[in-house]
Design an enzyme around this catalytic site. Structure first.
Site, PDB file in Angstrom:
ATOM      1  CG  ASP A 174      -3.680   3.141   3.625  1.00  0.00           C
ATOM      2  OD1 ASP A 174      -4.243   2.757   3.317  1.00  0.00           O
ATOM      3  OD2 ASP A 174      -3.202   2.310   5.569  1.00  0.00           O
ATOM      4  CB  CYS A 225      -6.501  -1.769   3.807  1.00  0.00           C
ATOM      5  SG  CYS A 225      -4.550  -1.744   4.574  1.00  0.00           S
ATOM      6  CG  ASP A 258      -4.331   0.704   0.454  1.00  0.00           C
ATOM      7  OD1 ASP A 258      -4.408   1.993   0.368  1.00  0.00           O
ATOM      8  OD2 ASP A 258      -4.321   0.294   1.447  1.00  0.00           O
ATOM      9  CE  LYS A 265     -10.554   2.227   2.581  1.00  0.00           C
ATOM     10  NZ  LYS A 265      -9.707   2.463   3.626  1.00  0.00           N
TER      11      LYS A 265
END
Lengths: 472, 472
Positions: B37, B76, B290, B311
């Protein structure tokens, strides 16, 4: 650890080794140093390139040691001087007086070169019975008294300097000049030399990598009985990019990928030659680059991967290069995060050859035999980052302080003498993203103290790069 | 599989191989997907990390396929929806309406979740006799009708969402809030679930990786006879960073390094468990993340290595993740530069299980069996980069056009709807440094056309992320 304790530790380790079977240091191994030119930290698959394919270097790294904190000087001539002499370039005069937007190098019309008083790895090993050869680029003097034959090399095939020097095509547009992107050999009046003689001028840069590889393999085959020192100093991937016909379109990553992939195949051929000759277990091979990628050339320049900036700077991207140590039977596969410098190869090669060091000069290199054999850590804890004659940064352990920062080559980053040094923890921030000086004033002070002490004790040679021949 | 059967299988396989060339697809292999993650492209040694040590993942990559162009969604919940359903999140409603500085995710007080009408890998494989388990983070719905047991999983041990949700400690300072850097489990009121039941609240995040690993190994040992699908979805290295006591100070790279190194060891334990059970040659293991690293967290966030941004963006650093495919005896060691998406795992797993696809819905995934077996290239040539409901960029072959660019999470990069799309050649410029739109208007036009066609044909589900429960 104080020097004495380190010595005792080494002694105890040696005692242990004497009664064990593993880790014996082979006597007088062959030494091969393969040096790429302007290859960045991120240009090899094993070092994270997402697009360039380097199966031979990747395998070399998997079979040997992948060093992730291996350092060189930020630009060509100083880097080669440091590697070959084990000394900071400031000591040997292999620097210019700081100024302009890029550190200085030896020009094709240079009146000076690496002083005769300097001792190169070739000279050191020659006194211990090694045959010595440089195949490739020299760049430590353009006049005969400063060429490789004067510095301990029995044999030389290569160029005296970079293949973008003595340019005859117009350089009307700096880094964007058309000549760089569609180069023809005749755009640069560079000689290809064999020993003292010019064998081709202008040198055809397209086949340099191929011909260097063939020369290196021939030298290995001619010296199987050893010991030998081979310094394979490629001219590529320095601009203008060029590769042999078999590698045109070899890479999906464009011409820069082609060039790196030819160097990868070349390295594979050298390792194969050592194996075919049956001497791979008695040969230490080190692969690295002379400095970081030349970023202003865009897709004709390489990548520093996760590191900041590139060639010509004292950011990590300028001076940390991919490095692989390979020695079947002696080196166990490992990723080594210890700090090392190309200067350490001088000492390490000398120690492996059985050399004693007279103590008549300051040697900045340290002995890497322990980390190579897996018997101990690298003894290097400090690094000094120079640009010309300016000490711009220092690293001690995980921490790096920048006193002066700058980009290079008109990349837009101005020179700044930092009123408060910048501090980075390279162990958790190798990309130099997070300045933590404010949180750690005591570390900044310690690094400042180390730098001051270093400056005080430094005895610089006269700067030799600015000495040029009168115009013809 | 009992030893006798394995012997027969090996015998049969040998016989088959004798009369065919290669590339036979083993029938109904076990499928293990390990999902980190917020791990960045550059956080693994094999993908270029200079400071974090990941010997097990490096070995997994060396024994298997290292994919360097593997894509996920930028954040996510959409990423997990895409992976599990093989469909763009826009189709399943797993998105919010664009706005603010970050793409939306499922909240702990979400009223909706992954619709029952969606088919997950677990559901698909269950119909083909697979035992199915999720160990770890779900994040596709917080209410019971939307939890894993409703989506084909026989077993679940883990958290319903991120361990930084339902925060009870003050978040007074955004990304700099003290709670993130000295976290205590009680700062977040997150439940740890076993199947439908809460077994711990607040969940102790320090031992999540360790407990997930133990659960995964137990599941493998309990299902040796196979076939099974194991989805090991770690909560780490998402902030707040936490690791079990054995890994405190494990890494020289700080706490982020500790966390990655525990995940590395965890992956090693899973592979070891497969080997101990004697089923590694009948198990495809895929390791990836992810989305990219959460950069505003500084040294508590990861690194995208050579890629741009992280991200929450549609720059490569946000959506390209390290990916390793491992399947001893079937996958030959290789670096794969073909393009793939986590959505392709749905189709690939289904095909390996012998599933037929009914054609009742659009599936965006493609079948990766050919590149896995080494019999052909990836059939994926196009990628659509979404942020919430905005199509921000598109990749076709080597080229990527950005229509809208933005940073995320207050990183200072403003949202810009580009009047002229930016164009990058990712084959020679994976770092998206050199906009070449002006030189290639025909490629920009082609990508624009592809994007328009995609937009026209897209039938979006209603956006479900913005539907929240009334305040308690």
């Amino acid at each position: 650890m104080p020097a004495m304790h380190r010595f005792i530790a080494a002694f105890v380790a040696a005692g242990v080794l004497a009664i064990s079977t593993a880790g014996q240091t082979p006597s007088r191994p062959n030494i091969v140093i393969i040096l790429a030119d302007d290859m960045g930290y991120g240009d090899i698959g094993a070092f994270g390139s997402p697009n360039i394919r380097t199966p031979r270097l990747d395998r070399m790294a998997a079979e040997g040691q992948k060093w992730t904190n291996f350092y060189v000087q930020p630009v060509c001539s100083p880097s080669r001087a440091a590697l070959l002499t084990g000394r900071l370039p400031l000591r040997s005069g292999m620097y210019g007086v700081a100024g302009g937007t890029a550190p200085k190098v030896i020009r094709n019309n240079a009146a000076q070169g690496l002083p005769d008083s300097e001792i190169t790895i070739a000279e050191l090993l020659k006194t211990h019975g090694y045959a010595t050869a440089i195949v490739g680029k020299w760049h430590l003097g353009s006049l005969k008294p400063f060429l490789p034959m004067a510095q301990g090399f029995d044999y030389w095939f290569g160029l005296p300097y970079s293949h973008d020097m003595d340019m005859t095509a117009p350089r009307e547009n700096g880094f964007k000049s058309a000549a760089y992107y569609n180069p023809k050999p005749e755009y640069w009046n560079v000689p290809l030399m064999r020993n003292g003689d010019v064998v081709e001028q202008p040198a055809d840069h397209r086949t340099l990598t191929k011909r260097y590889t063939e020369e290196a393999v021939r030298f290995i085959n001619d010296h199987k009985s050893g010991p030998f020192f081979l310094y394979l100093a490629h001219n590529l991937p320095h601009i203008p990019l060029a590769r042999s016909p078999e590698f045109v379109g070899h890479s999906a990553a464009g011409i820069y990928g082609d060039v790196i992939e030819e160097l990868d195949a070349s390295t594979g051929r050298v390792l194969d030659a050592l194996k075919s000759a049956g001497i791979e277990r008695n040969t230490l091979v080190v692969f690295t680059s002379d400095n970081g990628p030349w970023l202003p050339f865009g897709s004709h320049g390489g990548s520093a991967g996760p590191l900041r900036s590139g060639k010509g700077t004292t950011w990590e991207g300028g001076v940390r290069t991919p490095a692989i140590f390979w020695w079947p039977g002696t080196i166990k596969p490992a990723v080594v995060t210890d700090i090392a410098s190309s200067m350490d190869l001088f000492v390490t090669a000398g120690k492996l050859a059985g050399a004693a060091f007279s103590g008549d000069r300051v040697i900045d290199g340290v002995d890497l035999r322990a980390p190579i054999m897996g018997t101990g850590p690298s003894p290097r804890h400090i690094l000094y980052y120079y640009w010309d004659d300016e000490l711009r940064a220092i690293r001690k352990g995980a921490y790096k302080a920048h006193f002066i920062t700058s980009g290079a080559y008109d990349d837009g980053e101005a020179r700044i003498a930092q009123t408060q040094p910048l501090l980075f923890n390279l162990a958790d921030d190798p990309g130099e993203r997070h300045n933590i000086a404010a949180q750690h004033p005591e570390i900044v002070a310690d690094l400042q103290r180390e730098a001051d002490e270093h400056r005080r004790s430094m005895v610089a040679g006269p700067p030799l790069f600015d000495s040029l021949l009168p115009p013809r």
